[in-house]
Enzyme design. Structure first.
Site, PDB file in Angstrom:
ATOM      1  N   VAL A 138       0.837  -1.211   0.000  1.00 29.96           N
ATOM      2  CA  VAL A 138       0.000   0.000   0.000  1.00 29.96           C
ATOM      3  C   VAL A 138       0.869   1.257   0.000  1.00 29.96           C
ATOM      4  CG1 VAL A 138      -1.925  -1.153   1.144  1.00 29.96           C
ATOM      5  CG2 VAL A 138      -0.182  -0.016   2.540  1.00 29.96           C
ATOM      6  N   HIS A 154      -4.527  -4.232  -2.361  1.00 23.36           N
ATOM      7  CA  HIS A 154      -4.923  -3.804  -1.011  1.00 23.36           C
ATOM      8  C   HIS A 154      -5.041  -2.289  -0.875  1.00 23.36           C
ATOM      9  CE1 HIS A 154      -3.210  -7.870   0.583  1.00 23.36           C
ATOM     10  NE2 HIS A 154      -4.407  -7.992   0.013  1.00 23.36           N
ATOM     11  N   CYS A 217     -14.451  14.631   7.960  1.00 25.53           N
ATOM     12  CA  CYS A 217     -14.669  14.579   6.513  1.00 25.53           C
ATOM     13  C   CYS A 217     -15.033  15.967   5.987  1.00 25.53           C
ATOM     14  CB  CYS A 217     -15.784  13.580   6.212  1.00 25.53           C
ATOM     15  SG  CYS A 217     -16.330  13.540   4.487  1.00 25.53           S
ATOM     16  N   CYS A 220     -19.103  15.591   4.933  1.00 32.79           N
ATOM     17  CA  CYS A 220     -20.168  15.379   5.924  1.00 32.79           C
ATOM     18  C   CYS A 220     -19.736  15.647   7.360  1.00 32.79           C
ATOM     19  CB  CYS A 220     -20.735  13.969   5.803  1.00 32.79           C
ATOM     20  SG  CYS A 220     -19.612  12.668   6.396  1.00 32.79           S
ATOM     21  N   GLY A 258       9.010 -11.188  -3.041  1.00 33.36           N
ATOM     22  CA  GLY A 258       9.025 -10.434  -1.799  1.00 33.36           C
ATOM     23  C   GLY A 258       7.801 -10.623  -0.936  1.00 33.36           C
ATOM     24  N   VAL A 302      15.637  -9.685  -2.845  1.00 30.14           N
ATOM     25  CA  VAL A 302      14.883  -9.364  -4.053  1.00 30.14           C
ATOM     26  C   VAL A 302      15.691  -8.544  -5.053  1.00 30.14           C
ATOM     27  CG1 VAL A 302      12.914  -8.026  -4.910  1.00 30.14           C
ATOM     28  CG2 VAL A 302      12.624  -9.588  -2.981  1.00 30.14           C
TER      29      VAL A 302
END
Length: 321
Positions: A138, A154, A217, A220, A258, A302
């Site tokens: 992410v 994700h 928010c 709202c 990975g 990696v």
């Protein structure tokens, strides 16, 4: 007829929370003998030459960018348990704690830059070597490396969603509002950047959590704001599943890089590959959940692995040129 007491209702999401805890606690151990590195790397090279793999990446791809993994030798799970979706969704205190920690930790994530692994995978995608890249990360680094057709299974920490009205906000905009609401906070908190977790937060003393002021928010006013990422205990959105499945359908093989494949949303692609006769390969610094099913298992770091593969591909291109 004797009456029976009515059992108390379970808390919202209790079953999902328990399932999430089992997933977090899953230990991936060696289940197959180590494969000769020469056999493993040559086999993976052949997949790149002839089988146009779907690449599935995990946190181990980003460790060279300064972001820790979950289950590696120095992984974040050894010091801190991630919050489950059920905790975040139904516990306002847990949500407040996450945002205080993330307000500090996100800066380390935001400063991270793509490393050679991200750049090589983006290059292979542009050159048509890969069927596509699906990431479980992410951190946004594959996108920063300009990976065409990327599926972030994700989600991405760069977006914030309101759980009440569904409005989206860019994380940088949200962060600027948090800074305005918390003057001097960042200057006063000192954290070790090595202790930032893969989901962007960092452990803070309760004093700092209590001092933190959350904002609502823009649409709202709700305080039920969440990073647009899939938590443990939360389902992957259907459109992302479909996009990843499209890549799998046109791929000739699956190459997991990975990742220990401890989470089912990633592991399922290895299982489906075996069912459909597609070769499976892994490149990881530790064991993976697919080791008993993988055709090729290269136990290594990696970045050097991908650089070796690129050297071979470049040499072949020069010979045919």
């Amino acid at each position: 007829m004797p009456s029976h007491p009515v059992p108390p209702s379970p808390s919202p999401g209790a079953n999902g929370h328990r399932a999430a805890l089992r997933s977090i606690a899953r230990v991936v151990e060696d289940a197959a003998p180590l494969q000769d590195p020469t056999i493993a790397r040559e086999g993976i090279l052949d997949l790149l030459r002839r089988h146009r793999p779907m690449v599935l990446t995990g946190a181990g791809v980003s460790t060279d960018s300064g972001i820790p993994d979950y289950r590696g030798p120095s992984g974040s799970l050894r010091r801190d348990r991630p919050m489950t979706y059920q905790e975040f969704r139904y516990d306002a205190g847990a949500r407040h704690r996450y945002w205080a920690r993330s307000f500090v930790g996100w800066r380390q994530m935001n400063r991270a830059e793509p490393n050679p692994a991200h750049l090589l995978l983006a290059r292979w995608q542009r050159e048509g070597i890969l069927a596509g890249v699906v990431t479980q990360n992410v951190d946004g680094l594959h996108a920063a490396a300009c990976t065409d057709g990327l599926v972030a299974l994700h989600g991405d920490l760069d977006r914030v969603i309101c759980l009440h009205c569904g409005a989206m906000e860019d994380r940088r905009s949200f962060d600027a509002r948090l800074e305005a609401a918390n003057p001097g906070y960042l200057e006063a908190v000192t954290v070790d950047p090595r202790l930032v977790n893969p989901d962007g937060d960092v452990t803070l003393d309760q004093h700092w959590v209590d001092r933190f002021q959350l904002v609502g928010c823009l649409v709202c006013g709700s305080m039920e704001l969440k990073p647009d990422v899939v938590y443990f205990g939360e389902n992957v959105p259907a459109e992302r599943k479909a996009a990843a499945q499209e890549i799998f359908a046109r791929a000739g093989s699956v190459l997991a890089i990975g990742t220990s494949l401890a989470v089912m949303s990633g592991f399922t692609f290895a299982l489906n590959a075996v069912k459909t006769g597609k070769p499976v390969a892994t490149i990881n610094d530790g064991p993976t959940r697919a080791d008993t099913r993988a055709d090729f298992r290269w136990r290594t770091r990696v970045v050097p692995a991908l650089q070796w593969l690129q050297t071979q591909l470049s040499a072949e291109s020069a010979d045919t040129g």
